[in-house]
Enzyme design. Sequence first.
Site, PDB file in Angstrom:
ATOM      1  N   TYR A 131     -12.015   0.499  10.150  1.00 60.03           N
ATOM      2  CA  TYR A 131     -13.196   0.954   9.411  1.00 60.03           C
ATOM      3  C   TYR A 131     -13.561   0.051   8.239  1.00 60.03           C
ATOM      4  O   TYR A 131     -14.537   0.295   7.545  1.00 60.03           O
ATOM      5  CB  TYR A 131     -13.015   2.393   8.918  1.00 60.03           C
ATOM      6  CG  TYR A 131     -11.739   2.657   8.144  1.00 60.03           C
ATOM      7  CD1 TYR A 131     -11.620   2.306   6.809  1.00 60.03           C
ATOM      8  CD2 TYR A 131     -10.666   3.277   8.752  1.00 60.03           C
ATOM      9  CE1 TYR A 131     -10.465   2.544   6.102  1.00 60.03           C
ATOM     10  CE2 TYR A 131      -9.498   3.536   8.052  1.00 60.03           C
ATOM     11  CZ  TYR A 131      -9.402   3.169   6.728  1.00 60.03           C
ATOM     12  OH  TYR A 131      -8.237   3.417   6.039  1.00 60.03           O
ATOM     13  N   LYS A 132     -12.801  -1.018   8.019  1.00 61.88           N
ATOM     14  CA  LYS A 132     -13.125  -1.943   6.942  1.00 61.88           C
ATOM     15  C   LYS A 132     -14.001  -3.066   7.507  1.00 61.88           C
ATOM     16  O   LYS A 132     -15.168  -2.853   7.812  1.00 61.88           O
ATOM     17  CB  LYS A 132     -11.846  -2.472   6.303  1.00 61.88           C
ATOM     18  CG  LYS A 132     -10.948  -1.385   5.696  1.00 61.88           C
ATOM     19  CD  LYS A 132      -9.708  -1.977   5.080  1.00 61.88           C
ATOM     20  CE  LYS A 132      -8.693  -0.913   4.663  1.00 61.88           C
ATOM     21  NZ  LYS A 132      -9.200  -0.020   3.614  1.00 61.88           N
ATOM     22  N   ASP A 140       1.028  -5.091   8.507  1.00 58.05           N
ATOM     23  CA  ASP A 140      -0.154  -4.257   8.297  1.00 58.05           C
ATOM     24  C   ASP A 140      -1.325  -5.216   8.071  1.00 58.05           C
ATOM     25  O   ASP A 140      -1.355  -5.954   7.096  1.00 58.05           O
ATOM     26  CB  ASP A 140       0.041  -3.343   7.082  1.00 58.05           C
ATOM     27  CG  ASP A 140      -1.110  -2.350   6.904  1.00 58.05           C
ATOM     28  OD1 ASP A 140      -2.222  -2.617   7.410  1.00 58.05           O
ATOM     29  OD2 ASP A 140      -0.908  -1.327   6.239  1.00 58.05           O
ATOM     30  N   ARG A 185     -12.128  -4.119  -8.116  1.00 63.49           N
ATOM     31  CA  ARG A 185     -11.979  -4.888  -6.878  1.00 63.49           C
ATOM     32  C   ARG A 185     -13.340  -5.044  -6.206  1.00 63.49           C
ATOM     33  O   ARG A 185     -14.067  -4.075  -6.019  1.00 63.49           O
ATOM     34  CB  ARG A 185     -11.003  -4.166  -5.936  1.00 63.49           C
ATOM     35  CG  ARG A 185     -10.599  -4.984  -4.724  1.00 63.49           C
ATOM     36  CD  ARG A 185      -9.582  -4.236  -3.866  1.00 63.49           C
ATOM     37  NE  ARG A 185     -10.186  -3.098  -3.180  1.00 63.49           N
ATOM     38  CZ  ARG A 185      -9.558  -2.367  -2.254  1.00 63.49           C
ATOM     39  NH1 ARG A 185      -8.301  -2.659  -1.937  1.00 63.49           N
ATOM     40  NH2 ARG A 185     -10.177  -1.361  -1.672  1.00 63.49           N
ATOM     41  N   PHE A 238       0.845  -1.189   0.000  1.00 58.93           N
ATOM     42  CA  PHE A 238       0.000   0.000   0.000  1.00 58.93           C
ATOM     43  C   PHE A 238       0.882   1.241   0.000  1.00 58.93           C
ATOM     44  O   PHE A 238       1.859   1.307   0.742  1.00 58.93           O
ATOM     45  CB  PHE A 238      -0.919  -0.014   1.221  1.00 58.93           C
ATOM     46  CG  PHE A 238      -2.003   1.013   1.152  1.00 58.93           C
ATOM     47  CD1 PHE A 238      -3.077   0.848   0.294  1.00 58.93           C
ATOM     48  CD2 PHE A 238      -1.936   2.165   1.904  1.00 58.93           C
ATOM     49  CE1 PHE A 238      -4.076   1.809   0.207  1.00 58.93           C
ATOM     50  CE2 PHE A 238      -2.929   3.133   1.832  1.00 58.93           C
ATOM     51  CZ  PHE A 238      -3.999   2.958   0.974  1.00 58.93           C
TER      52      PHE A 238
END
Length: 421
Positions: A232-233, A207, A381, A130
């Site tokens: 928050y995912k 991560d 995605r 990322f």
Amino acid sequence: MDLTRAAAEALDDADPLAGFRSRFAGASDDGPDRLLYLDGNSLGRLPVATSAALARVVEEQWGEGLVGSWASWIGEATRIGDVLADGVLGARPGEVLVGDSTSVNLYKLLMAGVDARPGRDVLVCTADDFPTDRYIVGGVADSRGMTVREIAADIDEGLDPAVLAEALDERVAVVVLSHVAYRSGALADVVAITRLVQASGALVLWDLSHSVGAVPVELGAAGADLAVGCTYKYLNGGPGAPAFLYVRRELQDQLRSPIRGWFGHRDQFAMGPSYDPAAGIERFGVGTPPVLAMAAVEVGAALIAEAGVARLAVKGRAVTDLMVALADEWLAPSGVALASPRQAGRRGSHVTFAHPAAWQLTQALIDRRVVPDFRTPERVRLGPAPLYTRFVDVWDAMDRFRTVLDERAFEGYPAERARVT
């Protein structure tokens, strides 16, 4: 595999997690034109209980208790950290702290790890990780006069441990890796890679942002050193929700946070002239905790713990297997290629597809009430969240996807990309 809609409905009827769907706002809509939300790996749905939890903090603790409520708020970062540790992360009490952002936590732990490995001047990450993670690794290296070894990772299949092994030597201080690749969903072997890195004398910093709450994360069993992740995912903590950090108990007193905040002080209310780090995980605290936001995190974490990460992983593999099978049958003839590991055990809970018009396809799907997201280069995605996404939701979404392709409806959209977050 039976690819009929009736077969998908039968899988939903047998789903042991089916009851959780009604506990999320909007997830129970059964209409033929309903929104099919397949971006739970970017932002999870709102749990129904969250509004009431926030209202209690606002109306009772803040509205009535006022400053007296700090007696309970002061320990929220560690208390909710323990909720995550026990129910989600496979860690021990006192190893997880909630607060700050994933990026800030990554910086704190990376700097602390570098200081704990004096004489080593190399940081390792992958070229496909990322962007923020790579930026922070580069920034820490620049500030400390270190070198970054950015190793290759296949954009669809993920990191080959043999490639990592070749990059490890006595100069490497910290290795920063993602458990699940943000683009393809490729799943890394935490246990094997942790042992590999530790054998070289370096620390590994994971991560967990695209894995926590969807696939098993057993930090204790893996002997993991350090980890960070967002809430928050799949944890459904809401936009801007605070992140978490993990430090293995045996390492905590060896590491020092580079940000010496008063919440990381041994006796924060002594207001002393010099900094004395707290013992244990609390030394990684910085400033006042985001009390309202942490109340939302606790609701989401409790739901994941109640459902059980092992059960969520089983369903996640099943719904993504269905997605891959439908894509093979319906989308591949139109030039859509799988851009994730085909074997379910090698990916997280999202699947990515490649097509030259991926940006336009994404916009056409959104207009047809299917919510995916776009990732470069030319990827669509799809992230079904196993806690509330049904098999029939996946079936209907892929059906709309094939209609867009069959009708070439995507050709009416401009070939330009807006800012993607």
